[in-house]
Each structure stands twice: as C-alpha cells, then as structure tokens.
Design a protein around this motif. Structure first.
Motif, PDB file in Angstrom:
ATOM      1  N   ALA A  49       0.847  -1.193   0.000  1.00 34.01           N
ATOM      2  CA  ALA A  49       0.000   0.000   0.000  1.00 34.01           C
ATOM      3  C   ALA A  49       0.876   1.233   0.000  1.00 34.01           C
ATOM      4  N   ARG A  50       0.362   2.302  -0.620  1.00 33.72           N
ATOM      5  CA  ARG A  50       1.111   3.559  -0.693  1.00 33.72           C
ATOM      6  C   ARG A  50       0.156   4.714  -0.452  1.00 33.72           C
ATOM      7  N   ILE A  51       0.660   5.752   0.221  1.00 36.31           N
ATOM      8  CA  ILE A  51      -0.101   6.981   0.397  1.00 36.31           C
ATOM      9  C   ILE A  51       0.774   8.145  -0.029  1.00 36.31           C
ATOM     10  N   THR A  52       0.215   9.006  -0.888  1.00 27.93           N
ATOM     11  CA  THR A  52       0.957  10.158  -1.376  1.00 27.93           C
ATOM     12  C   THR A  52       0.151  11.425  -1.135  1.00 27.93           C
ATOM     13  N   GLY A  53       0.850  12.515  -0.909  1.00 28.85           N
ATOM     14  CA  GLY A  53       0.168  13.781  -0.678  1.00 28.85           C
ATOM     15  C   GLY A  53      -0.734  13.756   0.530  1.00 28.85           C
ATOM     16  N   GLY A  54      -0.517  12.801   1.381  1.00 30.55           N
ATOM     17  CA  GLY A  54      -1.301  12.711   2.607  1.00 30.55           C
ATOM     18  C   GLY A  54      -2.667  12.098   2.459  1.00 30.55           C
ATOM     19  N   SER A  55      -3.136  11.886   1.203  1.00 32.76           N
ATOM     20  CA  SER A  55      -4.501  11.391   1.074  1.00 32.76           C
ATOM     21  C   SER A  55      -4.718  10.410  -0.070  1.00 32.76           C
ATOM     22  N   SER A  56      -3.897  10.408  -1.083  1.00 33.03           N
ATOM     23  CA  SER A  56      -4.091   9.507  -2.213  1.00 33.03           C
ATOM     24  C   SER A  56      -3.529   8.140  -1.850  1.00 33.03           C
ATOM     25  N   ARG A  57      -4.399   7.139  -1.875  1.00 31.46           N
ATOM     26  CA  ARG A  57      -4.013   5.801  -1.446  1.00 31.46           C
ATOM     27  C   ARG A  57      -4.166   4.797  -2.579  1.00 31.46           C
ATOM     28  N   ASN A  58      -3.254   3.857  -2.644  1.00 35.84           N
ATOM     29  CA  ASN A  58      -3.468   2.726  -3.535  1.00 35.84           C
ATOM     30  C   ASN A  58      -2.976   1.460  -2.854  1.00 35.84           C
ATOM     31  N   TYR A  59      -3.623   0.362  -3.211  1.00 33.08           N
ATOM     32  CA  TYR A  59      -3.382  -0.929  -2.564  1.00 33.08           C
ATOM     33  C   TYR A  59      -3.156  -2.016  -3.594  1.00 33.08           C
ATOM     34  N   ASP A  61      -4.026  -5.541  -5.058  1.00 33.31           N
ATOM     35  CA  ASP A  61      -5.330  -6.198  -5.122  1.00 33.31           C
ATOM     36  C   ASP A  61      -5.514  -7.232  -4.011  1.00 33.31           C
ATOM     37  N   SER A  62      -4.437  -7.865  -3.601  1.00 33.38           N
ATOM     38  CA  SER A  62      -4.549  -8.945  -2.614  1.00 33.38           C
ATOM     39  C   SER A  62      -4.946  -8.452  -1.221  1.00 33.38           C
ATOM     40  N   VAL A  63      -4.821  -7.145  -0.966  1.00 35.68           N
ATOM     41  CA  VAL A  63      -5.124  -6.626   0.367  1.00 35.68           C
ATOM     42  C   VAL A  63      -6.285  -5.636   0.373  1.00 35.68           C
ATOM     43  N   LYS A  64      -6.813  -5.317  -0.798  1.00 33.38           N
ATOM     44  CA  LYS A  64      -7.915  -4.353  -0.869  1.00 33.38           C
ATOM     45  C   LYS A  64      -9.097  -4.834  -0.039  1.00 33.38           C
ATOM     46  N   GLY A  65      -9.643  -3.909   0.736  1.00 32.74           N
ATOM     47  CA  GLY A  65     -10.778  -4.242   1.586  1.00 32.74           C
ATOM     48  C   GLY A  65     -10.388  -4.834   2.923  1.00 32.74           C
ATOM     49  N   ARG A  66      -9.128  -5.209   3.078  1.00 33.96           N
ATOM     50  CA  ARG A  66      -8.670  -5.794   4.350  1.00 33.96           C
ATOM     51  C   ARG A  66      -7.660  -4.898   5.062  1.00 33.96           C
ATOM     52  N   PHE A  67      -6.809  -4.228   4.298  1.00 33.28           N
ATOM     53  CA  PHE A  67      -5.765  -3.376   4.876  1.00 33.28           C
ATOM     54  C   PHE A  67      -6.110  -1.910   4.650  1.00 33.28           C
ATOM     55  N   THR A  68      -5.703  -1.070   5.601  1.00 30.58           N
ATOM     56  CA  THR A  68      -5.899   0.370   5.480  1.00 30.58           C
ATOM     57  C   THR A  68      -4.612   1.089   5.853  1.00 30.58           C
ATOM     58  N   ILE A  69      -4.134   1.926   4.936  1.00 30.35           N
ATOM     59  CA  ILE A  69      -2.938   2.732   5.197  1.00 30.35           C
ATOM     60  C   ILE A  69      -3.374   4.130   5.609  1.00 30.35           C
ATOM     61  N   SER A  70      -2.674   4.685   6.596  1.00 33.49           N
ATOM     62  CA  SER A  70      -3.006   6.033   7.054  1.00 33.49           C
ATOM     63  C   SER A  70      -1.747   6.694   7.608  1.00 33.49           C
ATOM     64  N   THR A  71      -1.822   8.005   7.783  1.00 30.18           N
ATOM     65  CA  THR A  71      -0.689   8.743   8.330  1.00 30.18           C
ATOM     66  C   THR A  71      -1.155   9.744   9.377  1.00 30.18           C
ATOM     67  N   ASP A  72      -0.263  10.063  10.277  1.00 28.47           N
ATOM     68  CA  ASP A  72      -0.423  11.182  11.208  1.00 28.47           C
ATOM     69  C   ASP A  72       0.708  12.136  10.869  1.00 28.47           C
TER      70      ASP A  72
END
Length: 122
Positions: A49-59, A61-72
């Motif tokens: 999973a990757r997060i760019t610009g603080g909000s754009s996320r991509n995962y 396919d094998s983890v979509k719906g199960r994993f969530t990436i986030s930042t503080d």
C-alpha cells in the motif's frame, strides 16, 4: 539523517488483526510519499500500500478491503491496519518513504525501515 522505525509485527491467527507503525525520525522537511512493502521467503519484495500527498491511497489487489494505510502528519508516522489476515500475508513488512530533508530538490531521498515480521498461522 533520517530513520524509519517500524513496530507492531507479530504472530496472529488467521482472521485476526494487526497494526503496523512506521515513524520517520530525524531531519525532516517534507514527506512526499510513504508506503508499505512486504517480502515473503523466496519471493520478491512487493508493494502492499502507498499513500501520497497525505490522502491519495493505492493498494495491491490482494489486500484491498482488508488493509488500510493512514498517516499522522504531525507525528511523521504511518500506520497499516491489517484485518482478516491470511496465512499468505506472512512476510517481513518494510516501511518506505520519500523524504526531503530541506527545501532543495536535491535533498530528496528514499528511505527504508529495518522490517518487521508478520506471521499468520494457527
């Protein structure tokens, strides 16, 4: 200059949950992107999973719906919430980040954490 420190790995039963944490420490001007990769024995390292610009996320396919990436952003910290874990999620998970240490273009570099083991087994 900059270190990525991971924590949160461990042993969990199938269907269980874990949260991984990655803290960026050091001389940080701006974090452009952060990501989680994993590498299972005998396999290549892959993007989870990757997060760019603080909000754009991509995962992956094998983890979509199960994993969530986030930042503080205030803490320069990234998280990976992993639910409904499967044995095939077993791997060493690595934190990755593209960080600028000052305002110059040349200060941008890619950094890696040391890795944290996640084992999903009954």
């Amino acid at each position: 200059q900059v270190q990525l420190v991971e924590s949160g790995g461990g042993l969990v039963q199938p269907g269980g949950s874990l949260t991984l944490t990655c803290e960026a420490i050091g001389s940080i001007f701006r974090i452009i992107a952060m990501a989680w990769f994993r590498q299972a024995p005998g396999k290549q390292r892959e993007l989870v999973a990757r997060i760019t610009g603080g909000s754009s996320r991509n995962y992956d396919d094998s983890v979509k719906g199960r994993f969530t990436i986030s930042t503080d952003n205030a803490k320069n910290t990234m998280y990976l919430q992993m639910n409904s874990l499967k044995p095939e999620d077993t791997a060493v998970y690595y934190c990755n980040a593209h960080i600028y240490t000052d305002s110059t273009w040349s200060s941008g570099n890619e950094y890696w954490g040391q890795g944290t083991q996640v084992t999903v087994s009954s």
